[in-house]
Write a protein that holds these residues in place. Structure first.
Motif, PDB file in Angstrom:
ATOM      1  N   LYS A 132       0.834  -1.216   0.000  1.00 28.23           N
ATOM      2  CA  LYS A 132       0.000   0.000   0.000  1.00 28.23           C
ATOM      3  C   LYS A 132       0.872   1.271   0.000  1.00 28.23           C
ATOM      4  N   MET A 133       2.030   1.190  -0.671  1.00 28.51           N
ATOM      5  CA  MET A 133       2.903   2.369  -0.747  1.00 28.51           C
ATOM      6  C   MET A 133       2.253   3.470  -1.595  1.00 28.51           C
ATOM      7  N   ASP A 134       1.250   3.068  -2.425  1.00 24.57           N
ATOM      8  CA  ASP A 134       0.579   4.056  -3.286  1.00 24.57           C
ATOM      9  C   ASP A 134      -0.522   4.808  -2.539  1.00 24.57           C
ATOM     10  N   THR A 139       2.119   7.779  -0.122  1.00 25.61           N
ATOM     11  CA  THR A 139       2.682   8.285  -1.396  1.00 25.61           C
ATOM     12  C   THR A 139       4.175   7.994  -1.543  1.00 25.61           C
ATOM     13  N   TRP A 140       4.528   6.720  -1.418  1.00 23.05           N
ATOM     14  CA  TRP A 140       5.903   6.225  -1.600  1.00 23.05           C
ATOM     15  C   TRP A 140       6.910   7.003  -0.740  1.00 23.05           C
ATOM     16  N   SER A 141       6.517   7.305   0.512  1.00 21.71           N
ATOM     17  CA  SER A 141       7.404   8.082   1.387  1.00 21.71           C
ATOM     18  C   SER A 141       8.490   7.193   1.975  1.00 21.71           C
ATOM     19  N   LYS A 142       9.750   7.629   1.844  1.00 21.55           N
ATOM     20  CA  LYS A 142      10.884   6.849   2.368  1.00 21.55           C
ATOM     21  C   LYS A 142      10.832   6.824   3.897  1.00 21.55           C
ATOM     22  N   GLU A 143      10.384   7.940   4.511  1.00 19.66           N
ATOM     23  CA  GLU A 143      10.341   8.013   5.974  1.00 19.66           C
ATOM     24  C   GLU A 143       9.401   6.941   6.532  1.00 19.66           C
ATOM     25  N   PRO A 171       9.496  -2.270  -0.834  1.00 22.40           N
ATOM     26  CA  PRO A 171       8.237  -1.536  -0.922  1.00 22.40           C
ATOM     27  C   PRO A 171       7.456  -1.995  -2.153  1.00 22.40           C
ATOM     28  N   VAL A 172       6.147  -2.215  -2.024  1.00 22.04           N
ATOM     29  CA  VAL A 172       5.348  -2.644  -3.181  1.00 22.04           C
ATOM     30  C   VAL A 172       3.970  -1.981  -3.126  1.00 22.04           C
ATOM     31  N   SER A 173       3.263  -2.105  -4.237  1.00 18.60           N
ATOM     32  CA  SER A 173       1.854  -1.742  -4.233  1.00 18.60           C
ATOM     33  C   SER A 173       1.113  -2.892  -4.910  1.00 18.60           C
ATOM     34  N   GLY A 174       0.403  -3.682  -4.083  1.00 26.56           N
ATOM     35  CA  GLY A 174      -0.315  -4.844  -4.618  1.00 26.56           C
ATOM     36  C   GLY A 174      -1.421  -4.442  -5.578  1.00 26.56           C
TER      37      GLY A 174
END
Length: 411
Positions: A132-134, A139-143, A171-174
C-alpha cells in the motif's frame, strides 16, 4: 497482491480479470477484484477476508511457483499454519497505510503471531513486503518505509530470523502492481534500488531437497473423484506412478494410480518440494484423513500416542502443569494433546536441563515435556525430519507454545 502476480505473469487473462472486475463492481467492491483470483468462495468474497488457504500457480522465465494465500485474520490461524507448513519461503505483507501498520504490529495484532508461526512452521526466509505504498497517506514516502522497517527488524530478529541472511524488505503496491514483477520506476520512487519481488525470488538459491530420503507426504486434503484423491506436498523422497505406498497411522498399503502436478497435468514422478494430487487405489476416501502421511512401505513414518518435546512457552495467562491440554498443529495434523509430565526446565543462558522435574512452567520458559494424544499420530524427531518434527500448541484461539519433537516413544 496474489491476483496481480497471476495477472502480471499471464496466468489469468484480461478477459477473466474484466469478469472479476464487473462482478466486484456489482457488489460495490470494485477495489477487491484482484483478490478474487485467490479468494474463490462466496464467504471470502463477501467479507473480503481469506478464510481457507488459496492455491494458485505461476511461472516466470526461470522457475515454477505455487502461491499459498494464507489467511491473516486471527479467527483463521489454523488455516494459516496449514499454509505456512507447506511453504519454502514466506512473504509477510505489511500495510504501510497510516494506522494499519500500527494496528497489526501492536500487542494483540496479527503481524507478531504470523512471524512466530511462520518460523515454527519451517519458513526460514522472509520477504517483508511493505504494501500500500501508493496510498494517499504514504505516497511512496521513504520516511514511512524506514519507520516500518526499523520497527519490524528487532521484532523479527527476536522471532529467530537473522536480518542479514533471512530477511529482505521491499516496498510494493499490490493494487497497482508496482515492484511485483518489474522494478518500480524512478519517477514514482527514487530512493529504492533493490529488486522487485519476482526478480528476487528468481535469483534466490534453491533449497536443499531430501530426494534420496524415504517418501513422506502429509495429507492436506482429500476428496472423491472417480476414486480417492489426496492433496499434499512431498516433504521427503520421491513418488512414482504405480508405486506401492503405506498410509500411516492406519498401516494401509495402497497403490498410486496417478500423479497430477499443480496444473492438473498427469506426471510419472514427483520429487521432494512438489505440491501434488495423488490418485490412490485400494482405499476409500473415508478411510484416510488430513494429517495422515503417505510413506515408504519399507521405512514408514513413526506413529505414536506419546512423545517428548522441547516447548517454548510464548504466552499463557496461568502456569502450565501436568494435565494441561491444548490443540497440537504438526505438519497437516491437528489433534488434541495433554501434557502428561514436565521433565526438565532448560536454563535460559546455557540451555542445560534441570536435574529436578519442575512442578509448573510459565511464559518465557523452555521445558522438555512428555505429551500424549488420544489416538496415534504420525511424527518424527525434529533432528531427522524437521517438517514432521516441529509443531505449535494453541488454546482459546491463541498460540501458547512452539515446540520440536525430541524423542518418539513408539507404541
Amino acid at each position: 497482491m496474489g491476483g496481480n502476480i497471476l495477472f502480471l505473469t499471464g496466468m489469468i487473462d484480461q478477459r477473466t480479470m474484466d469478469k472479476y472486475e464487473k462482478e466486484a463492481k456489482e457488489q460495490s467492491r470494485e477495489s477487491w477484484y484482484l483478490s478474487w483470483a485467490l479468494d474463490t468462495n462466496k464467504e471470502e468474497r463477501a467479507k473480503g477476508k481469506t478464510v481457507e488457504c488459496g492455491r494458485a500457480y505461476f511461472e516466470t522465465d526461470k522457475r515454477r511457483y505455487t502461491i499459498l494465500d494464507a489467511p491473516g485474520h486471527k479467527n483463521y490461524v489454523p488455516s494459516m499454519i496449514g499454509g505456512a507448513s507447506q511453504a519454502d519461503v514466506g512473504i509477510l505483507v505489511i500495510s504501510a497505510r497510516k494506522g494499519e501498520f500500527e494496528t497489526g504490529f501492536e500487542r494483540g495484532g496479527q503481524t507478531r503471531e504470523h512471524a512466530v508461526l511462520a518460523k515454527t512452521s519451517g519458513v526460514s526466509k522472509l520477504i517483508v513486503a511493505i504494501n500500500k505504498m501508493d496510498d494517499p497517506t504514504v505516497t511512496w514516502s521513504k520516511e514511512r518505509y524506514d519507520e516500518c522497517v526499523n520497527k519490524l527488524t528487532p521484532f523479527l530478529k527476536g522471532s529467530g530470523f537473522n536480518p542479514a541472511t533471512d530477511l529482505e524488505f521491499m516496498p510494493v503496491s499490490g493494487f497497482t502492481g508496482l515492484n511485483l514483477k518489474d522494478r518500480v520506476s524512478k519517477d514514482v520512487c527514487n530512493w529504492y534500488n533493490g529488486p522487485s519481488i519476482l526478480e528476487y525470488l528468481d535469483n534466490m538459491q534453491a533449497l536443499d531437497r531430501k530426494i534420496n530420503s524415504p517418501l513422506m507426504v502429509p495429507i492436506i486434503e482429500k476428496y472423491k473423484d472417480m476414486g480417492t484423491i489426496v492433496v499434499g506436498k512431498v516433504e521427503s523422497g520421491k513418488v512414482t506412478k504405480g508405486q506401492s505406498v503405506m498410509i500411516m497411522p492406519n498401516k494401509r498399503t495402497v497403490e498410486i494410480s496417478a500423479i497430477y502436478n499443480e496444473l492438473e497435468d498427469e506426471v510419472s514422478t514427483s520429487y521432494c518440494g512438489d505440491n501434488v494430487r495423488l490418485r490412490l487405489k485400494g482405499i476409500e476416501e473415508e478411510e484416510c484423513s488430513t494429517g495422515f502421511v503417505i510413506c515408504d512401505v519399507k521405512k514408514p513414518v513413526k506413529t505414536t500416542t506419546t512423545f517428548e518435546a522441547q516447548l517454548a512457552i510464548l504466552e499463557h495467562k496461568n502456569i502450565i502443569c501436568a494435565g494441561y491440554s491444548a490443540i497440537l498443529h504438526i505438519h497437516s495434523c491437528v489433534e488434541e494433546i495433554s501434557v502428561s509430565a514436565l521433565l526438565h526446565v532448560l536454563e535460559k543462558k546455557t540451555g542445560k536441563r534441570s536435574k529436578k522435574a519442575p512442578q509448573f512452567v510459565k511464559k518465557g520458559q523452555k521445558v522438555i515435556a512428555r505429551l500424549e494424544t488420544p489416538g496415534p499420530i504420525c511424527v518424527e524427531t525434529f533432528e531427522d525430519y524437521p517438517q514432521l518434527g516441529r509443531f505449535t500448541l494453541r488454546d482459546e484461539g491463541k498460540t501458547i507454545a512452539i515446540g520440536k519433537v525430541t524423542k518418539v516413544i513408539e507404541n
